[in-house]
Design a protein around this motif. Structure first.
Motif, short mmCIF file in Angstrom:
data_model
loop_
_atom_site.label_atom_id
_atom_site.label_comp_id
_atom_site.label_asym_id
_atom_site.label_seq_id
_atom_site.Cartn_x
_atom_site.Cartn_y
_atom_site.Cartn_z
N GLN A 1 -0.29 -1.70 6.29
CA GLN A 1 -0.64 -1.90 4.88
C GLN A 1 0.47 -1.37 3.98
O GLN A 1 1.20 -0.44 4.35
CB GLN A 1 -1.95 -1.18 4.54
CG GLN A 1 -3.09 -1.48 5.47
CD GLN A 1 -3.57 -2.92 5.38
OE1 GLN A 1 -3.08 -3.69 4.56
NE2 GLN A 1 -4.52 -3.29 6.22
N THR A 2 0.59 -1.95 2.79
CA THR A 2 1.59 -1.51 1.83
C THR A 2 0.92 -1.15 0.51
O THR A 2 0.16 -1.96 -0.05
CB THR A 2 2.64 -2.60 1.58
OG1 THR A 2 3.36 -2.86 2.79
CG2 THR A 2 3.63 -2.17 0.49
N ILE A 3 1.19 0.05 0.03
CA ILE A 3 0.74 0.49 -1.29
C ILE A 3 1.91 0.35 -2.26
O ILE A 3 3.00 0.87 -2.00
CB ILE A 3 0.25 1.94 -1.28
CG1 ILE A 3 -0.93 2.11 -0.32
CG2 ILE A 3 -0.14 2.39 -2.68
CD1 ILE A 3 -1.38 3.55 -0.15
N ALA A 4 1.70 -0.34 -3.36
CA ALA A 4 2.73 -0.45 -4.39
C ALA A 4 2.44 0.55 -5.50
O ALA A 4 1.30 0.67 -5.97
CB ALA A 4 2.78 -1.86 -4.94
N ILE A 5 3.47 1.26 -5.92
CA ILE A 5 3.40 2.19 -7.04
C ILE A 5 4.16 1.55 -8.21
O ILE A 5 5.36 1.27 -8.09
CB ILE A 5 4.03 3.55 -6.69
CG1 ILE A 5 3.33 4.17 -5.45
CG2 ILE A 5 4.02 4.48 -7.87
CD1 ILE A 5 1.87 4.47 -5.66
#
Length: 581
Positions: A98-102
């Motif tokens: 999974q990728t979390i974008a900030i």
């Protein structure tokens, strides 16, 4: 502060709104005082100077002496990664892939190296550019980064550290916008989605203006993506984008160790934003009766600076800090969604906690101010404004379910042919499938072939967005009372995710009388959305709007210009480069 004032503040008054919790108690030599927490703090970012701009929502304690580097003999001050995982019962082994974008503003030149220290301190796996875990881009996805800023760099460190604490195995995409404007940050959200991020955290906010509607439809409408937004740090009152019904608005709590099986205790933090939106419609999954529009918040996590989190930042700061604000809670909740790893296809993740409120820690004490009805600013059993439905207790509340509520916008799955489905008992037959893709979307055929027209329409060579032609809807010289429009039915290909178009309005009046608008009807499900809200401008500039589409669904796009027919103020709009990607 009255509820009306708190909800209607403009940028000049945002300092009062965001700093309300900081100036309600006597000042000390260390800075301002948080009234409930009684600790000196300073805001990381300045107030927005004009409309359409935002501030970050990080509050840095000034009574903590910074320490530098990994602390092998003791832990830094503030709640660490292991504390947060314990308090919210977050699984340590989930989140892979999974990728979390900030989404943030300006560059933090030490973002990656500071993140490495934080993760090493708490035994989290490395997340670097070299191992493919960390990536930093500008708002359009490029590598030319904006100038650095120490205040926003503190915000970035907070966001990166909290995303890491919540989901140690997630990849991180840091998107740095060039200015603290909703348009620039919203472009960053769009870029994160385009680059594959399914979990996006926004730790900033600004006054809820009428223009927020357009920004909401343009940048925050991404079904199948979990977008979190901090509720604010000024107590009772709301900020955008947390008021968007398409995002998960994240409130704040005070979190301390306590007795009982959980081992932790929470109350609503006095500074958390909460209340009733002035402009945003109420989403179907919110059932509270005291606010006819969007209510803030949905869920919450720790935000009180007194019980703040440990953050490592050496760009303008000395290392380890203790930081609070709903800037901390928004990435924690994004991490909870990522750990759950299950999103509603074609629906809004904000609906998911409403399907399983029992899977959250219900926060029943604390207040963000005075209001009526009091649940908008006072925590109590069940739903309330300051903490929403509660704080994470594991991640079941953030998983897609079979509940109709969790489908968010009740979209039906696409048929294999893209033909409109029969509804039971209607006796209607399916219509023939429209053509695949947009026909003549750039109008370079020199005519309106592929479009169904009504009223006054044409193509024009007068300053198109690109190429030789654009569509002209309405008469720029003579008023014609009524609606003029061009319309096209199409099917989105399986790989299509977004409809995009450019418009240039020519409106001499006000939106009450004349306007242009664009709407998109999903013929497969019968649902409709506004791509461009009613707009009346006269700046002769091309503007971009977009809307999500579902591959395989059939749609009808309508581009319309309304003229009240009043002598001397004709209404028209140009449209160009209508496309799918």
């Amino acid at each position: 502060m009255s509820s009306t004032l708190a909800r209607q503040l403009r940028p000049a008054g945002l300092a009062a709104l965001v700093a309300f919790a900081l100036t309600s108690a006597p000042a000390s030599a260390g800075g301002n005082i948080d009234p409930l927490s009684a600790v000196p703090v300073k805001r990381a970012c300045p107030d927005p100077p004009r409309a359409g701009q935002v501030t970050c929502l990080a509050l840095v304690r000034t009574d903590v002496v910074p320490q530098h580097g990994v602390q092998p003999l003791g832990k830094p001050a503030g709640l660490g990664a292991l504390d947060l995982r314990s308090a919210y019962n977050l699984p340590a082994s989930e989140g892979r892939g999974q990728t979390i974008a900030i989404i943030n503003v300006y560059d933090d030149p030490k973002a990656e190296s500071d993140l490495a220290v934080y993760r090493a301190q708490y035994g989290l796996p490395p997340c670097t550019t070299a191992n493919g875990c960390f990536k930093k881009v500008n708002a359009t996805g490029g590598t030319t980064l904006p100038p650095p800023d120490t205040g926003w760099a503190e915000e970035e460190s907070l966001d990166l550290d909290m995303a890491s604490a919540a989901c140690p195995n997630c990849h991180i995409l840091l998107v740095e916008a060039e200015q603290p404007a909703i348009s620039s940050l919203g472009t960053g959200v769009d870029t994160a989605v385009r680059m594959g991020a399914k979990y996006i955290s926004n730790s900033y906010g600004g006054p809820e203006e009428s223009s927020a509607k357009a920004a909401d439809f343009t940048h925050f409408d991404h079904p199948g993506v979990a977008i979190t937004a901090a509720s604010g740090d000024g107590g009772y009152g709301v900020l955008f984008p947390a008021t968007s019904p398409r995002v998960t608005a994240v409130g704040g709590t005070s979190l301390i160790r306590g007795a009982g099986t959980r081992g932790w205790s929470e109350t609503a933090w006095s500074g958390a934003g909460s209340g009733c939106s002035v402009h945003a419609a109420k989403p179907a999954w919110q059932k509270d009766a005291g606010c006819p529009r969007r209510t803030v918040s949905d869920v919450s996590a720790v935000a009180d600076p007194r019980t703040g989190v440990a953050v490592y930042d050496t760009y303008g700061f000395g290392g380890w800090q203790v930081v609070g604000g709903t800037s901390a809670s928004a990435p924690i909740i994004a991490g909870a969604y990522a750990l759950a790893g299950s999103l509603p296809a074609g629906g809004y993740a904000a609906a998911l906690p409403y399907a399983r409120p029992q899977a959250l820690n219900d926060v029943v004490k604390g207040s963000t101010g005075s209001c009526s009805p009091d649940y908008l600013c006072t925590a109590g059993p069940g739903y309330d404004g300051p903490t929403g439905l509660g704080t994470p207790n594991g991640v079941d509340a953030f998983k897609a379910t079979r509940s109709p509520l969790a489908k968010a916008d009740a979209r039906l799955p696409a048929t294999k042919t893209g033909i409109q489905r029969l509804r039971a008992g209607t006796g209607r037959t399916p219509t023939a499938p429209p053509p695949a893709g947009i026909a003549n979307g750039g109008f370079e055929a020199g005519n309106l072939s592929g479009w169904t027209t009504s009223g006054v329409t044409a193509v024009t060579k007068d300053h198109p967005h690109s190429g030789k032609y654009s569509a002209l809807v309405g008469d720029p010289d003579d008023p014609h009372k009524g609606d003029s429009s061009i319309r096209q039915r199409f099917v989105a290909a399986r790989n299509h995710r977004r409809l995009s178009l450019w418009y240039n309005a020519n409106c001499l009046d006000r939106e009450k009388y004349d306007w242009t608008t664009a709407s998109l009807k999903d013929d497969t499900t019968g649902s409709s959305r506004t791509v461009l809200p009613k707009t009346c401008t006269l700046d002769n500039t091309w503007q971009h709007v977009s809307a999500p589409v579902v591959g395989g669904h059939a749609y009808t796009l309508t581009l319309l210009s309304h003229d009240d027919g009043y002598f001397g103020d004709p209404m028209s709009a140009k449209y160009d480069d209508v496309s799918l990607d």
